[in-house]
Every structure is written in structure tokens, then in C-alpha cells.
Design a protein around this motif. Structure first.
Motif, mmCIF file in Angstrom:
data_model
loop_
_atom_site.group_PDB
_atom_site.id
_atom_site.type_symbol
_atom_site.label_atom_id
_atom_site.label_comp_id
_atom_site.label_asym_id
_atom_site.label_seq_id
_atom_site.Cartn_x
_atom_site.Cartn_y
_atom_site.Cartn_z
ATOM 1 N N LEU A 111 -9.541 2.148 -1.002
ATOM 2 C CA LEU A 111 -9.555 2.904 -2.256
ATOM 3 C C LEU A 111 -9.687 4.398 -1.986
ATOM 4 O O LEU A 111 -8.978 5.215 -2.592
ATOM 5 C CB LEU A 111 -10.716 2.421 -3.133
ATOM 6 N N ILE A 112 -10.583 4.769 -1.085
ATOM 7 C CA ILE A 112 -10.812 6.190 -0.791
ATOM 8 C C ILE A 112 -9.560 6.823 -0.189
ATOM 9 O O ILE A 112 -9.146 7.928 -0.573
ATOM 10 C CB ILE A 112 -12.011 6.348 0.157
ATOM 11 N N ILE A 113 -8.930 6.113 0.761
ATOM 12 C CA ILE A 113 -7.726 6.657 1.396
ATOM 13 C C ILE A 113 -6.602 6.822 0.373
ATOM 14 O O ILE A 113 -5.943 7.867 0.311
ATOM 15 C CB ILE A 113 -7.267 5.742 2.546
ATOM 16 N N GLY A 114 -6.394 5.798 -0.451
ATOM 17 C CA GLY A 114 -5.320 5.859 -1.435
ATOM 18 C C GLY A 114 -5.545 6.936 -2.473
ATOM 19 O O GLY A 114 -4.641 7.737 -2.762
ATOM 20 N N PHE A 115 -6.752 6.982 -3.041
ATOM 21 C CA PHE A 115 -7.041 7.986 -4.058
ATOM 22 C C PHE A 115 -7.101 9.387 -3.460
ATOM 23 O O PHE A 115 -6.798 10.379 -4.142
ATOM 24 C CB PHE A 115 -8.354 7.658 -4.776
ATOM 25 N N GLY A 116 -7.502 9.477 -2.199
ATOM 26 C CA GLY A 116 -7.529 10.787 -1.552
ATOM 27 C C GLY A 116 -6.140 11.381 -1.457
ATOM 28 O O GLY A 116 -5.911 12.565 -1.772
ATOM 29 N N ALA A 117 -5.172 10.553 -1.032
ATOM 30 C CA ALA A 117 -3.796 11.030 -0.919
ATOM 31 C C ALA A 117 -3.216 11.383 -2.285
ATOM 32 O O ALA A 117 -2.556 12.422 -2.454
ATOM 33 C CB ALA A 117 -2.937 9.963 -0.251
ATOM 34 N N VAL B 149 -6.378 3.297 -12.631
ATOM 35 C CA VAL B 149 -7.170 2.058 -12.653
ATOM 36 C C VAL B 149 -6.373 0.895 -12.061
ATOM 37 O O VAL B 149 -6.891 0.123 -11.242
ATOM 38 C CB VAL B 149 -7.608 1.730 -14.098
ATOM 39 N N LEU B 150 -5.108 0.763 -12.470
ATOM 40 C CA LEU B 150 -4.271 -0.325 -11.952
ATOM 41 C C LEU B 150 -4.126 -0.234 -10.440
ATOM 42 O O LEU B 150 -4.287 -1.220 -9.713
ATOM 43 C CB LEU B 150 -2.891 -0.287 -12.610
ATOM 44 N N VAL B 151 -3.834 0.958 -9.954
ATOM 45 C CA VAL B 151 -3.663 1.144 -8.516
ATOM 46 C C VAL B 151 -4.991 0.946 -7.788
ATOM 47 O O VAL B 151 -5.035 0.357 -6.706
ATOM 48 C CB VAL B 151 -3.075 2.534 -8.220
ATOM 49 N N GLY B 152 -6.072 1.424 -8.388
ATOM 50 C CA GLY B 152 -7.383 1.257 -7.768
ATOM 51 C C GLY B 152 -7.745 -0.207 -7.579
ATOM 52 O O GLY B 152 -8.232 -0.607 -6.519
ATOM 53 N N LEU B 153 -7.491 -1.015 -8.607
ATOM 54 C CA LEU B 153 -7.777 -2.452 -8.503
ATOM 55 C C LEU B 153 -6.914 -3.101 -7.421
ATOM 56 O O LEU B 153 -7.391 -3.946 -6.649
ATOM 57 C CB LEU B 153 -7.527 -3.125 -9.850
ATOM 58 N N ALA B 154 -5.646 -2.694 -7.355
ATOM 59 C CA ALA B 154 -4.751 -3.252 -6.330
ATOM 60 C C ALA B 154 -5.200 -2.840 -4.936
ATOM 61 O O ALA B 154 -5.166 -3.641 -3.998
ATOM 62 C CB ALA B 154 -3.318 -2.806 -6.594
ATOM 63 N N LEU B 155 -5.626 -1.593 -4.761
ATOM 64 C CA LEU B 155 -6.108 -1.134 -3.457
ATOM 65 C C LEU B 155 -7.373 -1.880 -3.045
ATOM 66 O O LEU B 155 -7.541 -2.248 -1.876
ATOM 67 C CB LEU B 155 -6.374 0.373 -3.500
ATOM 68 N N ASN C 220 0.823 -1.213 0.000
ATOM 69 C CA ASN C 220 0.000 0.000 0.000
ATOM 70 C C ASN C 220 0.856 1.261 0.000
ATOM 71 O O ASN C 220 0.516 2.237 -0.667
ATOM 72 C CB ASN C 220 -0.936 -0.007 1.203
ATOM 73 N N ASP C 221 1.954 1.244 0.751
ATOM 74 C CA ASP C 221 2.847 2.403 0.719
ATOM 75 C C ASP C 221 3.378 2.624 -0.693
ATOM 76 O O ASP C 221 3.441 3.763 -1.172
ATOM 77 C CB ASP C 221 4.021 2.180 1.675
ATOM 78 N N GLY C 222 3.768 1.525 -1.346
ATOM 79 C CA GLY C 222 4.266 1.656 -2.711
ATOM 80 C C GLY C 222 3.207 2.160 -3.671
ATOM 81 O O GLY C 222 3.468 3.048 -4.495
ATOM 82 N N LEU C 223 2.003 1.614 -3.571
ATOM 83 C CA LEU C 223 0.913 2.021 -4.447
ATOM 84 C C LEU C 223 0.598 3.510 -4.294
ATOM 85 O O LEU C 223 0.568 4.264 -5.265
ATOM 86 C CB LEU C 223 -0.345 1.207 -4.130
ATOM 87 N N VAL C 224 0.341 3.905 -3.056
ATOM 88 C CA VAL C 224 -0.142 5.263 -2.810
ATOM 89 C C VAL C 224 0.953 6.305 -3.011
ATOM 90 O O VAL C 224 0.741 7.322 -3.682
ATOM 91 C CB VAL C 224 -0.732 5.365 -1.387
ATOM 92 N N SER C 225 2.139 6.053 -2.440
ATOM 93 C CA SER C 225 3.185 7.074 -2.529
ATOM 94 C C SER C 225 3.638 7.286 -3.970
ATOM 95 O O SER C 225 3.825 8.436 -4.399
ATOM 96 C CB SER C 225 4.371 6.696 -1.645
ATOM 97 N N ASN C 226 3.802 6.189 -4.732
ATOM 98 C CA ASN C 226 4.288 6.378 -6.096
ATOM 99 C C ASN C 226 3.195 6.878 -7.033
ATOM 100 O O ASN C 226 3.476 7.611 -7.978
ATOM 101 C CB ASN C 226 4.907 5.086 -6.637
ATOM 102 N N LEU C 227 1.941 6.493 -6.766
ATOM 103 C CA LEU C 227 0.855 7.068 -7.569
ATOM 104 C C LEU C 227 0.775 8.567 -7.318
ATOM 105 O O LEU C 227 0.615 9.356 -8.264
ATOM 106 C CB LEU C 227 -0.477 6.407 -7.214
ATOM 107 N N ALA C 228 0.871 8.959 -6.051
ATOM 108 C CA ALA C 228 0.834 10.386 -5.732
ATOM 109 C C ALA C 228 1.984 11.115 -6.413
ATOM 110 O O ALA C 228 1.808 12.208 -6.974
ATOM 111 C CB ALA C 228 0.900 10.572 -4.211
ATOM 112 N N LEU C 229 3.167 10.505 -6.388
ATOM 113 C CA LEU C 229 4.331 11.136 -7.018
ATOM 114 C C LEU C 229 4.146 11.263 -8.525
ATOM 115 O O LEU C 229 4.361 12.337 -9.113
ATOM 116 C CB LEU C 229 5.587 10.316 -6.704
#
Length: 367
Positions: free
Chosen positions: A345-351, A316-322, A150-159
Motif C-alpha cells: 500500500l505504501i509503495i503504491g500510494f507513494g508512487a 480506496v478501490l486501489v488501496g484495497l486491491a494493493l 500491481n503495475d496496472g493498479l499503480v501506473s493507472n492510478l498515478a496517471l
């Protein structure tokens, strides 16, 4: 067929009883399938649950009498649970079985006995206990996997989204994403290594000196300073004195490190060093877990996509993984999987959304 021996059963009641009969048969098969993949006490418990479901099955057979009809298949979710039990038999299946037991309709059904309703409640707790064993066995690894991914998904998507929203070229976004992957994964690995090494060093500092065991036979039985050791470890004065006298009595019979070790001596009861693992193992796991999540937002740019298309594919890829990791957490915790999935999903996409908006605000254009 008579219900309660005072009136014929209605067509609706017969359909309901047949459905219950099919579900009980299917649930008993699930527990038998799970038992085949286990041994010892867990196997015995699962077979006992199957036997209990068999008693419930007999109740519905008795009510139906000659109206049993052609054997029906159980509910779709129960059959799916059976499919998983035959092929996997893991803690995930037990977690699903726990939720299935919690949905029992017998509390509100007058045709089910109070004993049956009570059985289903207790079955939920039994399965919860079995699932808890599995959760405990994989708690450390699972926690590291979920947090790392999750750290990898959210932090790198945000970046990636934040940089992409500024309007820089796709190549810049790609290299930024790869740099973020490596930086995050290395940071996670290094942090985990330091954490585990520090914990092991603290444990080593708290572990009794093995040489201290050799002097136990020479202690003054009247003064019994061994009591102070156990009081320092947190025992009450009375319990510490009792335990110390038991140790010294044993030492008097079998002097030496072996005899002391068998009774516990000064050593801790559990090898905590083994429980926390090694620094290299923890660092490697954290690196791999983070990297496996952080690679997903970068994939569209690796395959040559640009602009809004790349952003949508990455999201979409990150959303499915979350959703997947959230659902797994829900299953293991015994809660509703879809709620945990949506929350994740909400927490990840929110960040990620915050950094994307900041990129739009300070950049030029995504296109």
C-alpha cells in the motif's frame, strides 16, 4: 490430577492444558482435511503430521486425567484454517499452516516435553517443504499475476490522479485512464511475448541437433570426442569422460536414437521449452493481469463521479486491491500478511501521490 506426580495441577494449568488439547485436535483435523485433497507422497506426509499431532493430544490427555472435561473448540485461527483446508486445500492453506506451526508455545512451556517442542519445529519445516512445492508449481503464473496487477493498479492510478489534479474535465480523465489501460496492457503483453519468444529461441539455439545422435555409434572409443560435448556443457573433465563412456557403452548394446534417448544422449534432461510456456499465452496473461488492475482507478469516472469524490473512490478501490495482493504475497512467502499488505500500500500510494502532487503543482484545481 497430579503434575509430575508431586502436586495437584492448578486451575490455570488445567485451562492451559485443555486449550492445548483442543488446539492439537484441531490441527490434526486440518492435516487430515488437507490429506483428503491430495494423493501420493503429499497425502502420506500430511497424515503422518496428523498422527504426530495425535501423540501431542495424548500427552495433554494424560496430564489432564479425569479433568479433561467437555471437548473444547480450537483457537479461532485454527478453526478458520480447517475451514479453508476442507474447501480449498491450496498452497495458501499450507502457508497459513506453516505460520501456525511457527507460533508453537511449547518451547517456553515446562509441561510440554522437549520432544513435543522439537516436533513442532520440524513440523514447520515439513509444511514449509510442502508449501514450497505448491509455490514452485504456480511461481511463474503467480509472479506474472502479481506484477501485472500491481503495475496496472499503480501506473493507472498515478496517471488518473496526476491528470485529475490539473483540473481537466472528468471526460478527459476517463479517456486518459482508458488510454493508459490499453497502452500499458498492450505494452506488457508485447514485452512478455518478445521476452518468451527470445528465451525460446535462445534455448533452441542451445539444444543439441537430433541428427548428432545417429553418429554416436561410429565415434572412436579411444579418442572419445563425446567427452568434449559434456565439458562444453559445464562438466568437469573427469565427470565428462565417465558420462561419455557410459553413453557409448549403452550405444554399443542398443544402437539407435531410441536407445540413446533413454540414457540421456545429447539432449537436455528437462524440456525447458515447456517450462517457459508460449509467447502468445504469456502475452495474453500479462495483458489481462495488467488490465484487471488498471481498470480500478477508472471505474469512478465510468460511473459518472467527478472531482475529489472520484479521486477518493479510486484511491480506496486501489488501496484495497494493493492490500489484498500484498497479503497474498505474504501468505505465499510464509511472512506476516499484514506487513506485506502495508508495504504494498505504501509503495503504491507513494508512487501515485507523487504524480498527484505534480498535477496540483502544474494544474489549476481538482474541483
Amino acid at each position: 490430577m497430579e503434575q509430575g506426580q508431586d502436586r495437584p495441577a492448578t486451575a490455570a494449568e488445567i485451562r492451559r492444558w485443555r486449550r492445548y488439547l483442543a488446539d492439537e485436535r484441531a490441527e490434526a483435523n486440518v492435516y487430515r482435511d488437507l490429506a483428503r485433497r491430495r494423493s501420493g507422497e503429499e497425502r502420506e506426509i500430511l497424515l503422518a503430521l496428523a498422527e504426530a499431532e495425535g501423540r501431542h493430544e495424548a500427552h495433554w490427555r494424560h496430564l489432564l486425567g479425569d479433568q479433561v472435561g467437555v471437548p473444547r473448540r480450537g483457537a479461532v485461527r485454527t478453526r478458520f484454517l480447517g475451514f479453508l483446508a476442507r474447501r480449498f486445500g491450496s498452497v495458501f492453506v499450507l502457508a497459513l499452516a506453516q505460520r501456525a506451526e511457527a507460533r508453537s508455545p511449547y518451547d517456553a512451556d515446562a509441561d510440554a516435553t522437549e520432544t513435543m517442542a522439537a516436533d513442532e519445529r520440524i513440523h514447520e519445516e515439513v509444511v514449509r517443504g510442502l508449501a514450497a512445492r505448491g509455490r514452485h508449481r504456480l511461481a511463474g503464473t503467480f509472479r506474472a499475476a502479481v506484477f501485472g496487477i500491481n503495475d496496472g493498479l499503480v501506473s493507472n492510478l498515478a496517471l488518473v490522479l496526476g491528470i485529475g489534479a490539473t483540473g481537466v474535465p472528468a471526460a478527459t480523465i476517463l479517456f486518459t485512464g482508458i488510454a493508459g489501460l490499453l497502452a500499458g496492457a498492450l505494452s506488457m503483453g508485447a514485452g512478455e511475448y518478445v521476452s518468451v519468444r527470445s528465451q525460446r529461441e535462445l534455448l533452441e539455439a542451445s539444444t543439441p541437433n537430433p541428427a548428432s545422435r545417429s553418429v554416436l555409434s561410429h565415434l572412436d572409443l579411444a579418442a572419445n570426442e563425446l567427452t568434449l560435448v559434456y565439458r562444453a556443457q559445464g562438466m568437469s573433465p573427469e565427470k565428462a569422460e565417465t558420462h561419455a563412456r557410459e553413453i557409448l557403452r549403452t550405444v554399443a548394446i542398443a544402437t539407435g536414437p531410441v536407445g540413446v534417448k533413454k540414457t540421456g544422449g545429447l539432449a537436455p534432461a528437462v524440456d525447458e521449452h515447456e517450462a517457459i510456456g508460449t509467447g502468445i499465452g504469456a502475452a495474453t496473461s500479462s495483458f489481462c493481469f495488467f488490465a484487471s488492475g488498471a481498470i480500478l482507478p477508472v471505474l469512478p469516472y465510468l460511473f459518472g463521479f467527478e472531482g475529489i469524490t472520484a479521486v477518493i473512490i479510486a484511491a480506496v478501490l486501489v488501496g484495497l486491491a494493493l492490500l489484498a495482493t500484498g497479503a497474498i504475497v505474504g501468505l505465499l512467502s510464509g511472512g506476516p500478511p499484514w506487513r506485506r499488505a502495508i508495504r504494498q500500500l505504501i509503495i503504491g500510494f507513494g508512487a501515485a501521490g507523487v504524480t498527484y502532487l505534480l498535477g496540483l503543482l502544474f494544474g489549476t484545481s481538482i474541483a
